[in-house]
Every structure is written in structure tokens, then in C-alpha cells.
Design a protein around this motif. Structure first.
Motif, PDB file in Angstrom:
ATOM      1  N   THR A  72       0.848  -1.189   0.000  1.00 12.64           N
ATOM      2  CA  THR A  72       0.000   0.000   0.000  1.00 12.64           C
ATOM      3  C   THR A  72       0.885   1.241   0.000  1.00 12.64           C
ATOM      4  O   THR A  72       1.106   1.870   1.039  1.00 12.64           O
ATOM      5  CB  THR A  72      -0.937   0.014   1.215  1.00 12.64           C
ATOM      6  N   PRO A  73       1.429   1.612  -1.166  1.00 10.14           N
ATOM      7  CA  PRO A  73       2.290   2.806  -1.224  1.00 10.14           C
ATOM      8  C   PRO A  73       1.464   4.073  -1.017  1.00 10.14           C
ATOM      9  O   PRO A  73       0.226   4.035  -1.056  1.00 10.14           O
ATOM     10  CB  PRO A  73       2.872   2.742  -2.641  1.00 10.14           C
ATOM     11  N   PRO A  74       2.113   5.204  -0.792  1.00  7.06           N
ATOM     12  CA  PRO A  74       1.385   6.460  -0.587  1.00  7.06           C
ATOM     13  C   PRO A  74       0.509   6.819  -1.794  1.00  7.06           C
ATOM     14  O   PRO A  74       0.781   6.384  -2.918  1.00  7.06           O
ATOM     15  CB  PRO A  74       2.517   7.486  -0.400  1.00  7.06           C
ATOM     16  N   ASP A  75      -0.520   7.577  -1.556  1.00  7.45           N
ATOM     17  CA  ASP A  75      -1.405   8.026  -2.632  1.00  7.45           C
ATOM     18  C   ASP A  75      -0.600   8.735  -3.716  1.00  7.45           C
ATOM     19  O   ASP A  75       0.248   9.595  -3.432  1.00  7.45           O
ATOM     20  CB  ASP A  75      -2.463   8.985  -2.088  1.00  7.45           C
ATOM     21  N   GLY A  76      -0.860   8.352  -4.958  1.00  9.97           N
ATOM     22  CA  GLY A  76      -0.194   8.985  -6.076  1.00  9.97           C
ATOM     23  C   GLY A  76       1.211   8.483  -6.347  1.00  9.97           C
ATOM     24  O   GLY A  76       1.896   8.997  -7.231  1.00  9.97           O
ATOM     25  N   PHE A  77       1.650   7.471  -5.603  1.00  7.10           N
ATOM     26  CA  PHE A  77       3.028   6.988  -5.743  1.00  7.10           C
ATOM     27  C   PHE A  77       3.247   6.336  -7.108  1.00  7.10           C
ATOM     28  O   PHE A  77       4.264   6.543  -7.761  1.00  7.10           O
ATOM     29  CB  PHE A  77       3.351   6.000  -4.624  1.00  7.10           C
ATOM     30  N   THR A  78       2.302   5.506  -7.524  1.00  5.13           N
ATOM     31  CA  THR A  78       2.415   4.817  -8.799  1.00  5.13           C
ATOM     32  C   THR A  78       1.033   4.452  -9.307  1.00  5.13           C
ATOM     33  O   THR A  78       0.113   4.219  -8.514  1.00  5.13           O
ATOM     34  CB  THR A  78       3.278   3.546  -8.679  1.00  5.13           C
ATOM     35  N   GLU A  79       0.891   4.379 -10.632  1.00  3.99           N
ATOM     36  CA  GLU A  79      -0.379   3.977 -11.224  1.00  3.99           C
ATOM     37  C   GLU A  79      -0.517   2.463 -11.273  1.00  3.99           C
ATOM     38  O   GLU A  79      -1.622   1.937 -11.399  1.00  3.99           O
ATOM     39  CB  GLU A  79      -0.495   4.547 -12.641  1.00  3.99           C
ATOM     40  N   ASN A  80       0.607   1.749 -11.200  1.00  3.14           N
ATOM     41  CA  ASN A  80       0.599   0.293 -11.303  1.00  3.14           C
ATOM     42  C   ASN A  80       1.004  -0.342  -9.979  1.00  3.14           C
ATOM     43  O   ASN A  80       1.813   0.231  -9.229  1.00  3.14           O
ATOM     44  CB  ASN A  80       1.576  -0.168 -12.398  1.00  3.14           C
ATOM     45  N   PRO A  81       0.490  -1.522  -9.664  1.00  4.33           N
ATOM     46  CA  PRO A  81       0.925  -2.206  -8.436  1.00  4.33           C
ATOM     47  C   PRO A  81       2.429  -2.476  -8.467  1.00  4.33           C
ATOM     48  O   PRO A  81       2.979  -2.830  -9.515  1.00  4.33           O
ATOM     49  CB  PRO A  81       0.126  -3.517  -8.465  1.00  4.33           C
ATOM     50  N   ILE A  82       3.074  -2.307  -7.339  1.00  6.07           N
ATOM     51  CA  ILE A  82       4.507  -2.588  -7.260  1.00  6.07           C
ATOM     52  C   ILE A  82       4.749  -4.096  -7.206  1.00  6.07           C
ATOM     53  O   ILE A  82       5.726  -4.607  -7.751  1.00  6.07           O
ATOM     54  CB  ILE A  82       5.121  -1.896  -6.029  1.00  6.07           C
ATOM     55  N   LEU A  83       3.849  -4.816  -6.564  1.00  9.16           N
ATOM     56  CA  LEU A  83       4.005  -6.256  -6.388  1.00  9.16           C
ATOM     57  C   LEU A  83       2.972  -7.015  -7.207  1.00  9.16           C
ATOM     58  O   LEU A  83       1.831  -6.572  -7.347  1.00  9.16           O
ATOM     59  CB  LEU A  83       3.849  -6.629  -4.910  1.00  9.16           C
ATOM     60  N   SER A  84       3.373  -8.172  -7.729  1.00  7.67           N
ATOM     61  CA  SER A  84       2.446  -9.062  -8.424  1.00  7.67           C
ATOM     62  C   SER A  84       2.799 -10.504  -8.061  1.00  7.67           C
ATOM     63  O   SER A  84       3.960 -10.811  -7.760  1.00  7.67           O
ATOM     64  CB  SER A  84       2.531  -8.851  -9.943  1.00  7.67           C
ATOM     65  N   PRO A  85       1.834 -11.416  -8.070  1.00  8.95           N
ATOM     66  CA  PRO A  85       2.045 -12.785  -7.562  1.00  8.95           C
ATOM     67  C   PRO A  85       3.172 -13.517  -8.284  1.00  8.95           C
ATOM     68  O   PRO A  85       3.311 -13.430  -9.500  1.00  8.95           O
ATOM     69  CB  PRO A  85       0.700 -13.460  -7.813  1.00  8.95           C
TER      70      PRO A  85
END
Length: 381
Positions: A72-85
């Protein structure tokens, strides 16, 4: 001349994560990056995986401490998830029973979901694996692939939005200290001053220390190789976790229908724009063919990156023993992406005089573990 509270040398993941948290704490920060774009040498060449069971003990703690930020990065940090399965399986050979037990025990104690696998259970998940020399494995199904670009540029964007300054093509020519202030002169003649220097220059941290008149700590840049390999037509690798052996001499993972394979090599080298060596590519293929039933007739594209290590293999995040205005942030040894949020937050907290963040203290993170004066740096233990 421009003046900042803090000058950070190096715009890779280490420097930019610290810059983000320092700017968030209200410090004026300037980051000096020698390349045209930040993250060129190591950060941009990492096939990063987030795992709470991979790496030395302090790395595992800092990875756990990074989990909430990455999810859960800060609001506006990135448009895409940082982690994926993805998941990770660590295989153990005879004689590595204690290491396997430590991974299972410590991982569970930190809250990670870690499952013990028998050789037969491992074979069922990875049909090509050779289990003749495997006594068991640890499966962390919640380990994740990381979007390195999203994480790195998230730090950069939010750093800039908080008033931070990032200067590229900033090759450091000289560093002097006058009246308690650092003065960094670039190759183009520009000079930037600051109260504190954060040395986050990756493989070049000892060079930066030498220019600043600070005793080097003994950073060792090491080459790491990666090779793409085709998967046999009768093998479906989709959904496989990353597979690594316990002694960290091989890992492979499915990537767009192929395998990304690395011998996890750590060949000492000089800091430079490193390229793969033919021998390392051959070693990579040989280890994969020994560990699996996959036959490799022709390897695909390959590349190499730099990983920086101190003698004991653990990172350093601390003021220099002889100068409390020169901060070392280095030696993350290939784990810098997955630990970036915690390492950046830790560095900012120490630099601002606030001590170790509470959530890291609860995980058992100590200053000694990341100290620039710990005895293992001089003894090599």
C-alpha cells in the motif's frame, strides 16, 4: 553555488528511497546522479523479487519492514501495483538442513507464509526439477515479483513533488569540507554544498569516500549475470514460482513463456558499465541443466549488472565512524530493491536524529547490524 541540508550522491534505489523519506521529513535535499538517467547500473538491471525468506538475516528483517509500503504505497506513488504474484521455492541439499529449518522458523516468526516441501512435493510443483540431491525445500507462496521501474520512479516523482532536486549528468569531480559544510564540485564546474553527505553511489561509494577524504570501508563491486532460455515445447512453466537453491548459486523463473536464469554470480570487478562474460553464461547454462531436465542448445539474450558487497555481506546504513556528517548507504548486495522502503526510512530517521523506527525495532533491527564500525567489516567475518 546551491546549498541543501543534505546532498545525496547516487540516484539509484538506495539514494532515491532515502531522498524521499528525508524530503518527507522536511529536509532540503539534492540528489546528484552521474548518469543521464537514475538507476542505470544496478537498479535498472535487477530482476527483483520480494521475499521475506531470501537473503541474510538483516535483509529478511528489512524486507518484512518494507512489506506494508510495497503493498500500500502512498497516494499517487504509482499507477501500477509494485508487487504481483510469483512465489519462491528455496531448495536445500544434504547438509543444509539447518539452513532450511532457519528459513522456515524465522520466516514464520516474522509473519511470512512459509511451507515446508518434500522432494516429491517439490517435483509435483516444478516437474523439470532434479530432486536427486535435494532433501527438502521452503515454499513462500506470497513472495512477489516487483515492478522496479514503478518503485524507483515513484520515489523520484514524490521526492520532486516535495521540493527535492535531482540533478543528472552530475559526475563528481571533487569534494571538500570547509567550515563544517560539504562542497561537491561536478565535472561541469558546478558546485553544490550541504550539511550532510549521503554516500549512496553503489559500486562507486569507496571512490566517493576517497574524494571526500573519508577512509573507504572496502566495498566490493561484483558482477551478476542473467540469461534467457527457451522452455521445451512440452513444458508449461506458466505460474511457476522463482526457484533458487539455498547456497545461492542458481535461480530461475518463468518470464513471458521463457526462463530467466542466473548463477547468482558474485565475481569481483572494478566499478564500470559491466557486461556479461561468455564463461558466466556457460556456467549459468550448466547449472540449470544440472538442476533440471531442461536441455539448452542455444542461450538467448544475456546481460549483467553490478551488486555491491561489504566483507560480511550485510549492508551499511550509518554515519562514518570518523565524521558524523558523512553517511554511508551502501552494500545492499542485490537486495536493495526489496528492502528500499525500509532502508530509506531507516536512513532518514537516523540522519534526522530520531533513532530506529518503532516497527523496525519490533522486528529486532539494531544499529549494530547496519553499523559502519561493526567489527566484521574489518575482520571479514
Amino acid at each position: 553555488m546551491t546549498h541543501s541540508d543534505i546532498l545525496i550522491i547516487g540516484g539509484g534505489i538506495a539514494g532515491m528511497s532515502a531522498a524521499f523519506f528525508l524530503a518527507k521529513a522536511g529536509k532540503s535535499v539534492t540528489v546528484l546522479e552521474r548518469e543521464d538517467q537514475p538507476g542505470y547500473h544496478s537498479t535498472g538491471r535487477s530482476a527483483a523479487l520480494y521475499s521475506e525468506t531470501y537473503g541474510p538475516k538483516i535483509i529478511r528483517k528489512m524486507s518484512t519492514a518494507s512489506r506494508s509500503f510495497l503493498i500500500t504505497p502512498p497516494d499517487g506513488f504509482t499507477e501500477n501495483p509494485i508487487l504481483s504474484p510469483r512465489g519462491i521455492i528455496m531448495t536445500a541439499a544434504p547438509g543444509e538442513e539447518a539452513k532450511l529449518d532457519a528459513i522456515l522458523t524465522e520466516g514464520r516468526a516474522n509473519g511470512a507464509n512459509v511451507i515446508a516441501l518434500t522432494p516429491d512435493e517439490l517435483k509435483a510443483r516444478i516437474p523439470v526439477i532434479n530432486t536427486d540431491l535435494i532433501i527438502g525445500a521452503a515454499h513462500e507462496p506470497d513472495a512477489m515479483d516487483m515492478d522496479v521501474h514503478a518503485l524507483h520512479w515513484g520515489f523520484i516523482r514524490q521526492f520532486k513533488s516535495q521540493g527535492g532536486t535531482l540533478i543528472t549528468k552530475a559526475d563528481v569531480s571533487s569534494i571538500t569540507k570547509t567550515d563544517g559544510k560539504w562542497h561537491v564540485t561536478l565535472g561541469n564546474g558546478q558546485t553544490h554544498s550541504g550539511d550532510i553527505i549521503v554516500n549512496a553511489a553503489g559500486a562507486w561509494v569507496d571512490d566517493i569516500a576517497t574524494k571526500a577524504g573519508v577512509k573507504p570501508l572496502g566495498i566490493i563491486p561484483k558482477r551478476r549475470t542473467a540469461v534467457m532460455v527457451d522452455v521445451p515445447a512440452d513444458v508449461n512453466a506458466h505460474g511457476w514460482p522463482l526457484v533458487a537453491n539455498m547456497d545461492e548459486t542458481l535461480y530461475f523463473k518463468e518470464d513471458a513463456g521463457r526462463l530467466l536464469v542466473s548463477p547468482a554470480d558474485t565475481t569481483p570487478t572494478e566499478p564500470h558499465d559491466v557486461q556479461p562474460e561468455e564463461l558466466d553464461i556457460a556456467i549459468t547454462i550448466d547449472r540449470l541443466m544440472t538442476a533440471t531436465s531442461i536441455e539448452v542448445r542455444r542461450p538467448g539474450e544475456s546481460w549483467a549488472g553490478l551488486r555491491s558487497f561489504f566483507k560480511d555481506g550485510d549492508p551499511v546504513s550509518d554515519f562514518d565512524p570518523a565524521d558524523n556528517s558523512f553517511y554511508w548507504l551502501a552494500g545492499q548486495g542485490g537486495y536493495g530493491i526489496q528492502t528500499a522502503p525500509a532502508m530509506g526510512e531507516y536512513a532518514a530517521s537516523i540522519i534526522c536524529g530520531n533513532g530506529i523506527p518503532d516497527h523496525m525495532q519490533k522486528l529486532g533491527v539494531t544499529k549494530d547490524a547496519l553499523s559502519a564500525s561493526r567489527s566484521s567489516l574489518t575482520t571479514g567475518k
